[in-house]
Design a protein around this motif. Structure first.
Motif, short mmCIF file in Angstrom:
data_model
loop_
_atom_site.label_atom_id
_atom_site.label_comp_id
_atom_site.label_asym_id
_atom_site.label_seq_id
_atom_site.Cartn_x
_atom_site.Cartn_y
_atom_site.Cartn_z
N UNK A 1 100.27 37.38 26.83
CA UNK A 1 99.57 36.78 27.97
C UNK A 1 99.78 37.65 29.19
N UNK A 2 98.70 38.01 29.85
CA UNK A 2 98.76 38.73 31.12
C UNK A 2 98.42 37.74 32.22
N UNK A 3 99.26 37.68 33.25
CA UNK A 3 99.06 36.70 34.31
C UNK A 3 98.85 37.37 35.66
N UNK A 4 98.14 36.68 36.51
CA UNK A 4 97.92 37.20 37.86
C UNK A 4 99.15 36.89 38.72
N UNK A 5 99.72 37.92 39.33
CA UNK A 5 100.92 37.78 40.14
C UNK A 5 100.72 38.40 41.51
N UNK A 6 101.24 37.71 42.51
CA UNK A 6 101.32 38.28 43.85
C UNK A 6 102.77 38.73 44.05
N UNK A 7 102.96 40.01 44.33
CA UNK A 7 104.30 40.60 44.41
C UNK A 7 104.53 41.14 45.82
N UNK A 8 105.55 40.60 46.49
CA UNK A 8 105.92 41.07 47.82
C UNK A 8 107.38 41.51 47.79
N UNK A 9 107.66 42.71 48.28
CA UNK A 9 109.01 43.25 48.31
C UNK A 9 109.36 43.69 49.73
N UNK A 10 110.46 43.15 50.24
CA UNK A 10 110.92 43.47 51.60
C UNK A 10 109.81 43.28 52.62
N UNK A 11 109.03 42.23 52.44
CA UNK A 11 107.98 41.87 53.38
C UNK A 11 106.67 42.58 53.20
N UNK A 12 106.56 43.51 52.26
CA UNK A 12 105.31 44.26 52.03
C UNK A 12 104.66 43.81 50.74
N UNK A 13 103.34 43.68 50.76
CA UNK A 13 102.59 43.32 49.56
C UNK A 13 102.47 44.54 48.66
N UNK A 14 103.01 44.44 47.43
CA UNK A 14 102.94 45.54 46.48
C UNK A 14 101.80 45.37 45.48
N UNK A 15 101.48 44.13 45.15
CA UNK A 15 100.49 43.92 44.09
C UNK A 15 99.95 42.50 44.18
N UNK A 16 98.68 42.35 43.90
CA UNK A 16 98.07 41.03 43.79
C UNK A 16 97.00 41.12 42.72
N UNK A 17 97.37 40.78 41.50
CA UNK A 17 96.46 40.92 40.38
C UNK A 17 97.19 40.77 39.07
N UNK A 18 96.54 41.10 37.95
CA UNK A 18 97.14 40.90 36.64
C UNK A 18 98.31 41.84 36.37
N UNK A 19 99.37 41.29 35.78
CA UNK A 19 100.54 42.06 35.38
C UNK A 19 101.05 41.54 34.04
N UNK A 20 101.58 42.44 33.24
CA UNK A 20 102.25 42.04 32.01
C UNK A 20 103.62 41.46 32.33
N UNK A 21 104.34 42.12 33.22
CA UNK A 21 105.62 41.58 33.70
C UNK A 21 105.99 42.25 35.03
N UNK A 22 106.90 41.60 35.74
CA UNK A 22 107.45 42.13 36.99
C UNK A 22 108.92 41.75 37.00
N UNK A 23 109.78 42.68 36.64
CA UNK A 23 111.19 42.36 36.40
C UNK A 23 112.11 43.13 37.34
N UNK A 24 113.23 42.49 37.66
CA UNK A 24 114.21 43.05 38.61
C UNK A 24 115.44 43.50 37.84
N UNK A 25 115.84 44.75 38.06
CA UNK A 25 117.00 45.29 37.36
C UNK A 25 118.06 45.77 38.33
N UNK A 26 119.31 45.49 37.96
CA UNK A 26 120.46 46.01 38.68
C UNK A 26 121.16 47.10 37.87
N UNK A 27 120.99 47.05 36.57
CA UNK A 27 121.56 48.04 35.65
C UNK A 27 120.46 48.97 35.14
N UNK A 28 120.81 50.17 34.69
CA UNK A 28 119.77 51.09 34.18
C UNK A 28 119.06 50.59 32.94
N UNK A 29 119.75 49.76 32.14
CA UNK A 29 119.16 49.29 30.87
C UNK A 29 119.09 47.78 30.84
N UNK A 30 118.20 47.28 29.98
CA UNK A 30 118.20 45.87 29.61
C UNK A 30 117.73 45.76 28.18
#
Length: 300
Positions: free
Chosen positions: A176-205
């Motif tokens: 499933x691909x979903x429409x996501x609005x993505x804002x980082x540090x107050x700036x709009x990065x994306x507004x549209x379909x995404x497969x995923x938008x994930x946050x990482x603190x480590x180099x791997x998951x």
């Protein structure tokens, strides 16, 4: 700022880690830790209570994996405890980030007894109606969170990365691909379909997949990994690239640092923190908790 090495006050062992294989360490650890109490708690609440009863700033040995540490984070942070990890889990992405993944438990124990602790950043997830949730490795949102959920249902004989690969192949059939609005540090990065938008603190998951190769646990930022509107064949073709760290060359994949993130969607999206599935949510806030945890690591 580094903190001096302390004698361990306690060793917590999760007998359920690595599908129960961690339990075999109980007797060898008890013999090696003649002056340190070894505790096999019955549940998460009991483990947290043991930690909360320790003097602030104590050093704690933890035998387990990412899921074990994730469940203990609130107590570790509240009491400002030093975490000395004895890697014994399935994923071990935190152990990789700390340079400990290739050590035997005896080597990790020897290091934990003499090495100083240093600060590590954490992430914090907030969704409507739920208490804030700390994470130390990753927050996955979308397709890769669905994979984490599926991995929990994988056959017991599958371990480590093959477990996640099996889950990925199953989930591609339900993509499933979903429409996501993505804002980082107050700036709009994306507004549209995404497969995923994930946050990482480590180099791997996902048990060693190099999703954010440049990520560091003490660099004062989290990494946002975004994958665009892939179809089933495109997602399948992306897997070898992700496994080898070459996915960032793809024009539909982007990686960027942030300190505060907001994800919004018309429909709830799957979520998982440190590989642990969470209820889906349509409104997601992530923020950096800089230098929130003291950890023992190997020098890079």
């Amino acid at each position: 700022m580094t903190a001096p090495a302390l004698a361990p006050a306690l060793c917590l062992l999760n007998p359920h880690a690595a599908n129960g294989r961690c339990a075999a360490l109980a007797e060898p650890l008890r013999a090696a830790l003649s002056q340190v109490p070894l505790v096999l708690p019955d549940n998460v609440a009991a483990a947290r209570q043991r930690l909360l009863a320790l003097p602030e700033g104590s050093r704690v040995l933890v035998a387990g994996g990412d899921g074990t540490v994730h469940q203990l984070l609130p107590a570790l942070v509240e009491r400002r405890l030093q975490l000395a990890l004895l890697p014994s889990g399935t994923g071990n992405d935190l152990a990789r980030a700390l340079g400990l993944a290739r050590l035997s438990w005896r080597e990790a124990l020897a290091h934990a007894r003499g090495a100083p602790a240093s600060p590590m950043d954490l992430g914090e997830l907030t969704t409507p109606g739920a208490a804030p949730r700390l994470f130390m490795s990753s927050l996955t949102a979308g397709f890769d969170a669905a994979i984490a959920l599926r991995a929990h249902a994988a056959p017991k004989w599958l371990r480590g990365q093959p477990r996640y690969l099996w889950a990925t192949l199953v989930e591609i059939g339900r993509l499933r691909v979903q429409r996501l609005r993505v804002e980082a540090d107050g700036a709009l990065l994306h507004d549209g379909p995404l497969l995923f938008a994930s946050s990482l603190n480590t180099p791997t998951y996902g048990s060693g997949m190099p999703a954010a190769p440049g990520a560091r646990v003490d660099d004062g930022e989290l990494q946002l990994l975004r994958a665009g509107a892939f179809g089933r064949l495109g997602a399948l073709a992306m897997m070898p690239l992700l496994l080898t760290g070459l996915h960032l060359r793809h024009p539909k994949v982007a990686l960027s640092g942030f300190r505060a993130l907001h994800l919004g969607s018309a429909q709830p999206i799957p979520l998982a923190v440190d590989g642990e599935p969470l209820p889906s949510a349509a409104d997601v806030t992530v923020r950096l908790r800089p230098a929130a945890l003291q950890v023992v690591r190997l020098p890079s």
